[in-house]
Design a protein around this motif. Structure first.
Motif, PDB file in Angstrom:
ATOM      1  N   LYS A  17       0.817  -1.207   0.000  1.00  0.00           N
ATOM      2  CA  LYS A  17       0.000   0.000   0.000  1.00  0.00           C
ATOM      3  C   LYS A  17       0.853   1.261   0.000  1.00  0.00           C
ATOM      4  O   LYS A  17       0.440   2.298  -0.528  1.00  0.00           O
ATOM      5  CB  LYS A  17      -0.929  -0.006   1.218  1.00  0.00           C
ATOM      6  N   TYR A  18       2.043   1.166   0.621  1.00  0.00           N
ATOM      7  CA  TYR A  18       2.926   2.326   0.738  1.00  0.00           C
ATOM      8  C   TYR A  18       4.382   1.872   0.600  1.00  0.00           C
ATOM      9  O   TYR A  18       4.699   0.686   0.755  1.00  0.00           O
ATOM     10  CB  TYR A  18       2.753   3.023   2.095  1.00  0.00           C
ATOM     11  N   GLN A  21       2.405   6.521  -1.576  1.00  0.00           N
ATOM     12  CA  GLN A  21       1.275   5.597  -1.659  1.00  0.00           C
ATOM     13  C   GLN A  21       1.279   4.883  -3.005  1.00  0.00           C
ATOM     14  O   GLN A  21       1.672   5.451  -4.030  1.00  0.00           O
ATOM     15  CB  GLN A  21      -0.038   6.367  -1.499  1.00  0.00           C
ATOM     16  N   ASN A  22       0.833   3.634  -2.998  1.00  0.00           N
ATOM     17  CA  ASN A  22       0.619   2.882  -4.229  1.00  0.00           C
ATOM     18  C   ASN A  22      -0.707   3.333  -4.830  1.00  0.00           C
ATOM     19  O   ASN A  22      -1.777   2.884  -4.421  1.00  0.00           O
ATOM     20  CB  ASN A  22       0.599   1.387  -3.919  1.00  0.00           C
ATOM     21  N   ASN A  23      -0.641   4.235  -5.774  1.00  0.00           N
ATOM     22  CA  ASN A  23      -1.835   4.797  -6.399  1.00  0.00           C
ATOM     23  C   ASN A  23      -2.037   4.138  -7.761  1.00  0.00           C
ATOM     24  O   ASN A  23      -1.571   4.640  -8.781  1.00  0.00           O
ATOM     25  CB  ASN A  23      -1.686   6.316  -6.545  1.00  0.00           C
ATOM     26  N   ASN A  24      -2.684   2.964  -7.732  1.00  0.00           N
ATOM     27  CA  ASN A  24      -2.868   2.177  -8.965  1.00  0.00           C
ATOM     28  C   ASN A  24      -1.530   1.900  -9.639  1.00  0.00           C
ATOM     29  O   ASN A  24      -1.398   1.975 -10.866  1.00  0.00           O
ATOM     30  CB  ASN A  24      -3.820   2.894  -9.923  1.00  0.00           C
ATOM     31  N   LYS A  30       2.566   7.910  -5.255  1.00  0.00           N
ATOM     32  CA  LYS A  30       1.953   9.211  -4.986  1.00  0.00           C
ATOM     33  C   LYS A  30       2.492   9.746  -3.661  1.00  0.00           C
ATOM     34  O   LYS A  30       2.407   9.082  -2.633  1.00  0.00           O
ATOM     35  CB  LYS A  30       0.425   9.071  -4.905  1.00  0.00           C
ATOM     36  N   VAL A  42       2.901  11.303  -0.175  1.00  0.00           N
ATOM     37  CA  VAL A  42       2.005  11.453   0.967  1.00  0.00           C
ATOM     38  C   VAL A  42       2.551  12.493   1.946  1.00  0.00           C
ATOM     39  O   VAL A  42       1.887  13.468   2.292  1.00  0.00           O
ATOM     40  CB  VAL A  42       1.796  10.109   1.695  1.00  0.00           C
TER      41      VAL A  42
END
Length: 424
Positions: free
Chosen positions: A152-153, A168-171, A175, A177
């Motif tokens: 997730k991160y 962050q794992n953005n698809n 991203k 944070v």
């Protein structure tokens, strides 16, 4: 108008500086981050925000000769964080300036505190640089190449900047944070052996958590060194052990209760945050899943550049898989370094013999890879690939979590280590 120096507050600030300051460390000379001027007897406005924003605002106010604002901001900061060493230093300077101009940060401190002052000046400069040049959040970090579905991160530590970043794992795309000031090893990075007081460079994973009660039970009075808790990471990793690196106990952890933050280089190799910031970061950590990538410096890419890097790395892994599955031995073995070894102790010669025998036996297999993560880290930008491997043939069905370490050798990526992965 005659100014009256509040000697009791000045003495208190100086004593606090001396008592709370960390032990002296070897450091390079540092340029003073501001020129100090006599304090004006005016009521100032305190800047609000995070402690880092407040300390930088106070320094900026001094630079701009807004001494009353600096005084109000430092007082408000000490009310919020009464154990903040750097704030005590500014407080002492501001009281001393009522008697005249100072030439450098810490000019009010007694003789014999040069090393301690240098540590605090370094911290001031690191924090000033962060506020002057914020992270380019519209760009993407080159080191975070591809997340697995479970991640997730990711934690990315820029050792040169003394900053820890959370992405962050953005698809599948990293991203931004948040980011935080951190302390690294007293003697810098590139850990090689036990006790060298350096922070390792490379790709690691959070592998456990020790709460403060657990630390108290394990370490007694010494538990306070780790603050509110600790998150051990997987140093030494497989490549570290292959290269003969030693040492253990590299953690993300907090700060002692009497110290809001430590100098940029002050740990025995761990990555150290303030206690409030560790409490925030730990919300992003998954044991045996979250990567902690420690690099000398983050390389920032445009979205297009990052996507090209991401695609090229995934293609590299898939071409390796296809060569193996097709029993195309020349292509397959060309992906391996002459210095290759694996978890069973094989070198490139024994590995070549084994794969040649399998190819001659036509042991056809179907090989599928999933949950692929790709990160680059360390001094030489090693590419670390971790994935679920599903191998099915007439002779063998096997599913495992596997890891490959790839090094760029003369412009071509080649595998230097291969084996099972216990985390990631």
């Amino acid at each position: 108008m005659t100014r009256t120096i509040n000697w009791s507050k000045l003495i208190l600030s100086l004593l606090a500086l001396l008592l709370l300051a960390p032990a002296a460390q070897p450091r390079m000379p540092i340029v003073a981050p501001y020129q100090l001027h006599p304090l004006q007897d005016l009521k100032g406005n305190a800047t609000q925000g995070s402690p880092e924003q407040m300390i930088v605002a106070a320094i900026d106010a001094i630079r701009d000769n807004r001494m009353a604002d600096a005084r109000a901001t430092v007082d408000a900061l000490l009310a919020k964080e009464p154990n903040y060493h750097l704030a005590y230093l500014l407080s002492a300077d501001l009281y001393a300036m009522q008697a005249g101009q100072l030439d450098t940060m810490g000019g009010a401190a007694p003789a014999g505190t040069a090393d301690k002052l240098e540590d605090l000046r370094r911290e001031a400069l690191v924090r000033i640089r962060r506020e002057a040049s914020p992270p380019p959040v519209t760009l993407l970090p080159a080191q975070l190449v591809s997340f697995s579905d479970k991640q997730k991160y990711a934690i990315l530590v820029d050792a040169a900047a003394s900053r820890l970043f959370v992405f962050q794992n953005n698809n599948g795309i990293p991203k931004y944070v948040t980011d935080h000031y951190v302390t690294v090893g007293k003697l810098g990075t590139e850990k090689v052996r036990e006790g060298d007081q350096r922070t390792p460079l490379g790709v690691y994973f959070v592998d456990s958590h020790m709460s403060r009660p657990q630390l108290d039970k394990t370490f007694g009075a010494q538990a306070d060194l780790y603050g509110v808790g600790a998150w051990p990471i997987s140093y030494p990793n497989e490549l570290d052990r292959r290269e003969g690196k030693t040492g253990h106990g590299i953690w993300l952890h907090g700060s002692p209760a009497a110290t809001y933050s430590r100098p940029p280089q002050a740990s025995n190799g761990c990555v150290v945050l303030t206690n409030p910031e560790l409490a925030s970061v730990q919300d992003y950590l998954q044991i045996d899943v979250t990567p902690v990538v420690i690099v000398p410096k983050i390389d920032w890419l445009t979205t297009e550049q990052w996507q090209q890097r991401h695609t090229a790395a995934l293609n590299l892994i898939d071409h390796w898989r296809q060569s193996w599955q097709a029993l195309n031995l020349p292509n397959y073995l060309n992906y391996y370094s002459k210095g290759f070894s694996n978890s069973d102790g094989q070198n490139i010669s024994s590995w070549t013999r084994q794969k040649t025998a399998l190819a001659q036996a036509r042991n056809d297999a179907q090989i599928q890879l999933s949950n692929i993560s790709l990160f680059t880290g360390g001094k030489d930008g090693m590419l670390v690939a971790t994935f679920d491997q599903d191998y099915r043939s007439k002779a063998l069905d096997n599913r495992m979590r596997k890891r490959l370490y790839w090094r760029n050798e003369d412009g071509a990526w080649r595998i230097v280590w291969e084996g099972a992965a216990a985390n990631g």
